[in-house]
Design an enzyme around this catalytic site. Structure first.
Site, PDB file in Angstrom:
ATOM      1  N   ASP A 144       0.848  -1.196   0.000  1.00  0.00           N
ATOM      2  CA  ASP A 144       0.000   0.000   0.000  1.00  0.00           C
ATOM      3  C   ASP A 144       0.883   1.245   0.000  1.00  0.00           C
ATOM      4  O   ASP A 144       1.687   1.448   0.919  1.00  0.00           O
ATOM      5  CB  ASP A 144      -0.880   0.019   1.257  1.00  0.00           C
ATOM      6  N   TYR A 178       3.096  10.015  -0.102  1.00  0.00           N
ATOM      7  CA  TYR A 178       4.096   9.498   0.839  1.00  0.00           C
ATOM      8  C   TYR A 178       5.531   9.785   0.377  1.00  0.00           C
ATOM      9  O   TYR A 178       6.479   9.615   1.151  1.00  0.00           O
ATOM     10  CB  TYR A 178       3.928   7.980   1.052  1.00  0.00           C
ATOM     11  N   LYS A 189      -2.567   5.979  -4.410  1.00  0.00           N
ATOM     12  CA  LYS A 189      -3.675   6.903  -4.141  1.00  0.00           C
ATOM     13  C   LYS A 189      -3.467   8.245  -4.839  1.00  0.00           C
ATOM     14  O   LYS A 189      -2.335   8.736  -4.935  1.00  0.00           O
ATOM     15  CB  LYS A 189      -3.798   7.134  -2.626  1.00  0.00           C
ATOM     16  N   HIS A 226      -7.459   9.638  -2.259  1.00  0.00           N
ATOM     17  CA  HIS A 226      -6.814   9.602  -0.946  1.00  0.00           C
ATOM     18  C   HIS A 226      -7.670  10.274   0.138  1.00  0.00           C
ATOM     19  O   HIS A 226      -7.821   9.742   1.236  1.00  0.00           O
ATOM     20  CB  HIS A 226      -5.431  10.259  -1.053  1.00  0.00           C
TER      21      HIS A 226
HETATM   22  P1  NDP Z   1       0.368   1.443  11.756  1.00  0.00           P
HETATM   23  O1  NDP Z   1      -0.854   1.384  12.590  1.00  0.00           O
HETATM   24  O2  NDP Z   1       0.594   0.436  10.719  1.00  0.00           O
HETATM   25  O3  NDP Z   1       1.600   1.486  12.759  1.00  0.00           O
HETATM   26  C1  NDP Z   1       2.909   1.638  12.307  1.00  0.00           C
HETATM   27  C2  NDP Z   1       3.816   1.836  13.521  1.00  0.00           C
HETATM   28  O4  NDP Z   1       3.874   0.639  14.298  1.00  0.00           O
HETATM   29  C3  NDP Z   1       5.228   2.163  13.129  1.00  0.00           C
HETATM   30  O5  NDP Z   1       5.733   3.066  14.076  1.00  0.00           O
HETATM   31  C4  NDP Z   1       5.951   0.810  13.223  1.00  0.00           C
HETATM   32  O6  NDP Z   1       7.302   1.022  13.550  1.00  0.00           O
HETATM   33  C5  NDP Z   1       5.223   0.148  14.366  1.00  0.00           C
HETATM   34  N1  NDP Z   1       5.114  -1.309  14.253  1.00  0.00           N
HETATM   35  C6  NDP Z   1       4.865  -2.052  13.140  1.00  0.00           C
HETATM   36  N2  NDP Z   1       4.752  -3.350  13.442  1.00  0.00           N
HETATM   37  C7  NDP Z   1       4.928  -3.455  14.774  1.00  0.00           C
HETATM   38  C8  NDP Z   1       4.937  -4.540  15.678  1.00  0.00           C
HETATM   39  N3  NDP Z   1       4.706  -5.801  15.273  1.00  0.00           N
HETATM   40  N4  NDP Z   1       5.190  -4.300  16.991  1.00  0.00           N
HETATM   41  C9  NDP Z   1       5.423  -3.028  17.418  1.00  0.00           C
HETATM   42  N5  NDP Z   1       5.410  -1.958  16.622  1.00  0.00           N
HETATM   43  C10 NDP Z   1       5.173  -2.165  15.296  1.00  0.00           C
HETATM   44  O7  NDP Z   1       0.448   2.935  11.164  1.00  0.00           O
HETATM   45  P2  NDP Z   1       0.203   3.726   9.816  1.00  0.00           P
HETATM   46  O8  NDP Z   1      -0.519   4.955  10.219  1.00  0.00           O
HETATM   47  O9  NDP Z   1       1.450   3.819   9.059  1.00  0.00           O
HETATM   48  O10 NDP Z   1      -0.838   2.847   8.972  1.00  0.00           O
HETATM   49  C11 NDP Z   1      -0.446   1.788   8.138  1.00  0.00           C
HETATM   50  C12 NDP Z   1      -0.553   2.135   6.658  1.00  0.00           C
HETATM   51  O11 NDP Z   1      -1.885   2.490   6.315  1.00  0.00           O
HETATM   52  C13 NDP Z   1       0.255   3.362   6.225  1.00  0.00           C
HETATM   53  O12 NDP Z   1       1.629   3.107   6.219  1.00  0.00           O
HETATM   54  C14 NDP Z   1      -0.375   3.635   4.889  1.00  0.00           C
HETATM   55  O13 NDP Z   1       0.102   2.739   3.922  1.00  0.00           O
HETATM   56  C15 NDP Z   1      -1.859   3.393   5.201  1.00  0.00           C
HETATM   57  N6  NDP Z   1      -2.548   4.631   5.592  1.00  0.00           N
HETATM   58  C16 NDP Z   1      -3.491   5.152   4.738  1.00  0.00           C
HETATM   59  C17 NDP Z   1      -4.135   6.331   5.030  1.00  0.00           C
HETATM   60  C18 NDP Z   1      -5.149   6.892   4.097  1.00  0.00           C
HETATM   61  O14 NDP Z   1      -5.511   8.074   4.244  1.00  0.00           O
HETATM   62  N7  NDP Z   1      -5.649   6.126   3.153  1.00  0.00           N
HETATM   63  C19 NDP Z   1      -3.856   7.075   6.260  1.00  0.00           C
HETATM   64  C20 NDP Z   1      -2.880   6.419   7.119  1.00  0.00           C
HETATM   65  C21 NDP Z   1      -2.288   5.242   6.791  1.00  0.00           C
HETATM   66  P3  NDP Z   1       8.503   0.307  12.718  1.00  0.00           P
HETATM   67  O15 NDP Z   1       8.414   0.796  11.313  1.00  0.00           O
HETATM   68  O16 NDP Z   1       9.724   0.770  13.425  1.00  0.00           O
HETATM   69  O17 NDP Z   1       8.264  -1.177  12.862  1.00  0.00           O
HETATM   70  C1  1BO Z   2      -1.306  12.764   4.682  1.00  0.00           C
HETATM   71  C2  1BO Z   2      -1.468  11.344   4.297  1.00  0.00           C
HETATM   72  C3  1BO Z   2      -2.022  10.523   5.409  1.00  0.00           C
HETATM   73  C4  1BO Z   2      -1.619   9.092   5.291  1.00  0.00           C
HETATM   74  O1  1BO Z   2      -2.273   8.436   4.221  1.00  0.00           O
END
Ligand code: NDP
Ligand code: 1BO
Length: 332
Positions: free
Chosen positions: A55, A60, A88, A121
């Protein structure tokens, strides 16, 4: 209902069927804030973790890096047709004449000939160079029907296999369904035990629209730390799983696909080991009933979004969006 497929590594990965008849793998790698490590994270996910779903988004700033990772995996023998790549359309491109050029730019950055899924998005058009928070005039009227017709054109021309939306409300979804000739296959929304958004999940299910849960672990800096939540931790210990696996599994058992982000090789591999076991009903339910966060303003315990969009879209003195409630059509 999820169905099973098998990757080259023979890891059983469930997938969900979309309205179009295509399938979406139940778990994908998120790439928001992956930075220059996105390349390596994608490679590890695809070649060592058994992921087949990535994704990403133009916003990003990692699409070129993601593209290198995908290309490396294809070179190593992963078939493009087995991959599911989502990107997106950013808010500045939400006018009909900008949709196709934006997609072509995304394909170029990713070094791909087509996307599996292209999502709007956020449902608000932003002016080029919009500031955060927006200045007066930065948030503009969006021609949703015109934009959607262009998205439909991308499907007809086989540049994308499925189209969908993110961050929609019931009101906006109903408006879209009123004119869509090609249905949105997917609605991507923030969903985790701290923000279940049952209302939107139910509405999508009733219309056959698949939901992908974003920020399933409670998101990153400034998010809700569900990894260290007492209930999550208790269930993880009881089932001999990690908190990350429990949260990912909860999302899949709700019928959503899920896109946890990680740049850590061990956590990338850990987060996908969620097949071949189930959360017992009582634990699933306990996660649904996780204590809400206390809201000092409302003096009440609340389910709470992490990504409410205030910085991106709200200008308290000059609309059209003067509050977070306006962003979400006062439905929360
Ligand atoms: P997540 O809820 O996926 O959390 C990510 C965080 O958790 C990072 O800090 C990561 O750190 C940590 N992490 C990952 N796996 C573990 C684990 N097993 N144990 C402990 N910590 C962990 O956050 P996001 O907000 O990034 O959401 C995921 C994805 O969703 C985004 O990356 C994006 O692709 C999508 N998204 C889409 C949006 C939209 O508007 N459509 C908005 C927000 C997100 P580390 O990297 O150090 O492991
Ligand atoms: C500003 C973008 C939020 C994560 O999709």
């Amino acid at each position: 209902m999820a169905q099973a497929t098998f990757t080259a590594e023979d890891q059983k990965i469930e997938s969900f069927r979309l309205l179009s008849g295509h399938t979406i793998p139940a778990i994908g790698l998120g790439t928001w804030r992956s930075g220059s490590q996105a390349d390596n994270s994608v490679k590890i996910a695809l070649l060592e973790g058994g992921y087949r779903h990535i994704d990403t988004a133009w916003e990003y700033g990692v699409q070129e890096s993601v593209g290198h990772g995908v290309k490396a995996a294809i070179h190593a023998g992963v078939e493009r047709r087995d991959l599911f790549i989502t990107s997106k359309l950013w808010c500045t491109e939400l006018s009909p004449e900008r949709v196709r050029p934006a997609l072509l730019n995304t394909l170029q950055q990713l070094q791909l000939e087509y996307l599996d899924l292209y999502l709007i998005h956020w449902p608000f058009r932003l002016a080029d160079g919009a500031s955060r928070p927006p200045k007066p005039g930065d948030v503009q009227e969006m021609d949703m029907e015109g934009v959607w017709r262009e998205m439909e054109g991308l499907v007809k021309d086989k540049l994308v296999r499925d189209i969908g939306v993110c961050n929609f409300t019931l009101k906006k979804m109903n408006k879209l369904l009123g004119f869509a000739e090609t249905m949105p296959s997917v609605c991507q929304m923030e969903m985790h035990p701290g923000w279940r958004n049952d209302k939107m999940l139910e509405a999508c299910k009733q219309n056959g629209i698949h939901v992908t849960a974003y920020s399933p672990l409670g998101s990153q800096e400034g998010g809700r730390d569900l990894i260290h939540d007492e209930t999550v931790d208790r269930i993880a210990k009881k089932l001999n799983k990690t908190p990350g696996q429990v949260l990912v599994k909860w999302a899949i058992q709700r019928g959503t696909s899920v896109v946890p982000k990680s740049n850590n090789p061990d956590r990338i591999k850990e987060n996908i080991k969620v097949f071949g076991w189930e959360l017992p009903q009582e634990d699933f339910q306990a996660l649904c009933n996780i204590p809400d966060q206390f809201c000092f303003v409302a003096f009440f315990f609340l389910q709470k979004r992490v990504l409410h969009g205030e910085q991106l879209f709200v200008n308290k003195n000059a609309g059209p969006l003067r509050s977070v409630a306006d962003v979400w059509d006062h439905e929360d």
